[in-house]
Design an enzyme around this catalytic site. Sequence first.
Site, PDB file in Angstrom:
ATOM      1  N   ASN B 413       7.503   4.973  11.847  1.00 18.85           N
ATOM      2  CA  ASN B 413       7.785   4.377  10.553  1.00 18.85           C
ATOM      3  C   ASN B 413       6.545   4.332   9.667  1.00 18.85           C
ATOM      4  OD1 ASN B 413       8.673   2.885   8.403  1.00 18.85           O
ATOM      5  ND2 ASN B 413       9.697   1.324   9.605  1.00 18.85           N
ATOM      6  N   ASP B 414       5.624   3.447   9.992  1.00 22.23           N
ATOM      7  CA  ASP B 414       4.462   3.282   9.115  1.00 22.23           C
ATOM      8  C   ASP B 414       3.644   4.563   8.957  1.00 22.23           C
ATOM      9  OD1 ASP B 414       5.136   0.662   8.681  1.00 22.23           O
ATOM     10  OD2 ASP B 414       3.859  -0.121  10.280  1.00 22.23           O
ATOM     11  N   VAL B 415       3.583   5.383  10.022  1.00 18.46           N
ATOM     12  CA  VAL B 415       2.732   6.573   9.952  1.00 18.46           C
ATOM     13  C   VAL B 415       3.349   7.674   9.084  1.00 18.46           C
ATOM     14  CG1 VAL B 415       1.626   6.138  12.173  1.00 18.46           C
ATOM     15  CG2 VAL B 415       3.659   7.590  12.069  1.00 18.46           C
ATOM     16  N   TYR B 453       5.752  -1.942  11.822  1.00 12.78           N
ATOM     17  CA  TYR B 453       4.775  -2.964  12.186  1.00 12.78           C
ATOM     18  C   TYR B 453       4.135  -3.627  10.975  1.00 12.78           C
ATOM     19  CZ  TYR B 453       0.449  -4.823  14.005  1.00 12.78           C
ATOM     20  OH  TYR B 453      -0.598  -5.624  14.303  1.00 12.78           O
ATOM     21  N   ALA B 454       3.860  -2.831   9.925  1.00 11.62           N
ATOM     22  CA  ALA B 454       3.171  -3.374   8.762  1.00 11.62           C
ATOM     23  C   ALA B 454       4.081  -4.290   7.948  1.00 11.62           C
ATOM     24  CB  ALA B 454       2.635  -2.246   7.890  1.00 11.62           C
TER      25      ALA B 454
END
Lengths: 94, 488
Positions: B413-415, B453-454
């Site tokens: 997701n975040d990456v 996560y973020a």
Amino acid sequence: MTGLTVFILAIFLGFELITKVPPTLHTPLMSGANAISGITIVGALTCAYNTGSPFLANFMGCLAVATAMINVVGGFMVTDRMLGMFGSKEDGGR
Amino acid sequence: MGASTFVGLAYLVAIVLFILGIKRLGKVRTARRGNQLAALAMLLVVIGAVVSLTDRSDAVTWTWIIVGAVVGSGVGAFAAKKVEMTEMPEMVALFNGSGGAASALVVLAYLSGLILPWSKSDGGMNLAQFLGGGLKSGAWDQSSALALSVIIGGITLTGSFVAYGKLSGKVSSNAIVFPKQHLVNLVLIVAALVIGGLLCGVVGSGGAPWLAALLLVLSLVLGVLLVIPIGGADMPVVISLLNSYSGIAAAMTGFVLAEPVLIVSGALVGASGLILTNIMCKAMNRSLLNVLMGGFGATSSGSTEDARDYKNVKSVGPEELAMMLDGVSSVIVVPGYGLAVAQAQHAVRELGDFLEAHGAEVRYAIHPVAGRMPGHMNVLLAEANVPYEKLVEMDEINPDFKTTDMAIVLGANDVVNPAALDDPESPLAGMPILNVHEARNVVVVKRSLSPGYAGVRNPLFEADNAVMLFADAKAALQETLAELKEVA
């Protein structure tokens, strides 16, 4: 003082050796290095041996030997298992 | 040749083997041999230590040593054989914790003054004298090493176990924060350093064992408190750092025992851990301090960022994905932690094989912090026999997304969040990402629209060229492959 000199030199050596490791190998490198940190087994062995020591001291030494051995044996074996996967594939690909 | 000469030589050879071993661990072709060399070095060290014990004049009991060694080896070997590759981060954290425990126990046993260690023949500091005679001039490095070894060993022990708990889901992987947390930690760190300093001063007097015990307890508490505010996805950094600590702790024990083999190998491990820590931090565009302060994503996750915030999300099923994949010529797979959770590494390899057999080029884009430890994805895909040449690093593959027919994002997701590039307000701003959004078509296989996560929304999910496949990665891939086989 000699110890500190050795320590600093070894840190520099470590940086030189490891800076160029490809990301593919980061996990095996970490678990291999982790196994090496089990070198405290040397200290642990010296704690466990003495007949003249009280029970508690021998017991703590025994525990130290056990935990260090988990670190060493487990660490090297699991690293070998991982690297075996990298290896077998390489041979298979050729 | 006397026993002490033999032991000295064995240790020297071991040092050389450790250095060669670590050097070889740095290349895929030689890595396995490197690990074996390091293991051989360790065997030499153990033999050396045992020989030096047999050389002693007083009575030696082997019972405790044998019991400890057999139990420890058994547990370690069993764990190493049984562990799933998806659980490697947990395993490394546990092994790391045992290493920290060993360091702390060794020094504690010495410090308690319960044991009289043998006097070293080469004129090194005799610990019995050391404890008995107080601080001597020139022994400052040993006495401070003693204190540092307890502190670092203690932090490594509990810190690793908390990291294990977070990775395995036994402890909430969210950042656990409470008011004045940093102040409390700071006070504890200062207290540990002060007690450590006192310990250096009073070693030898009756107070030393109690101070040492107090110091150990404090360090154990610190290990817990320092790691709980750090969220699960920052664990790659934490594990690297704890790995580094365990090396430093071993080196400190080396100072205490005046044994260069411990100092050198500990320093090598410390350096390797630091380098990996640095790499992880750079990959997230965050400073080490920012990671360690923790609390990242703790405030914004959940509540406001649910599905309502997304417009224009297109959802597909495995049949539609199969149709989209039919006839593509280039595919890039982006694996993330979701792949590990779903144990989908074999399923993705099978799908990749099928696509390749039908003429597509399939590659895997590896973000440096994908997964829960450095190189986590590489190990998983290696387990599924994906050739490592197909695993491409971020910088190398990013220019290729533009010309790629299909990007498959698996539980990442975040990456892959483009907000990191174009939204300066985003917590992710400045973090290097995989430019998945530039591919002609993107499918995101994910169980829900929940934030990563973020804790930030991901504009990729509502992009015109992107579709979502809401499913467990393994099941989704297997069904897609089954559909593809029917079409073909």
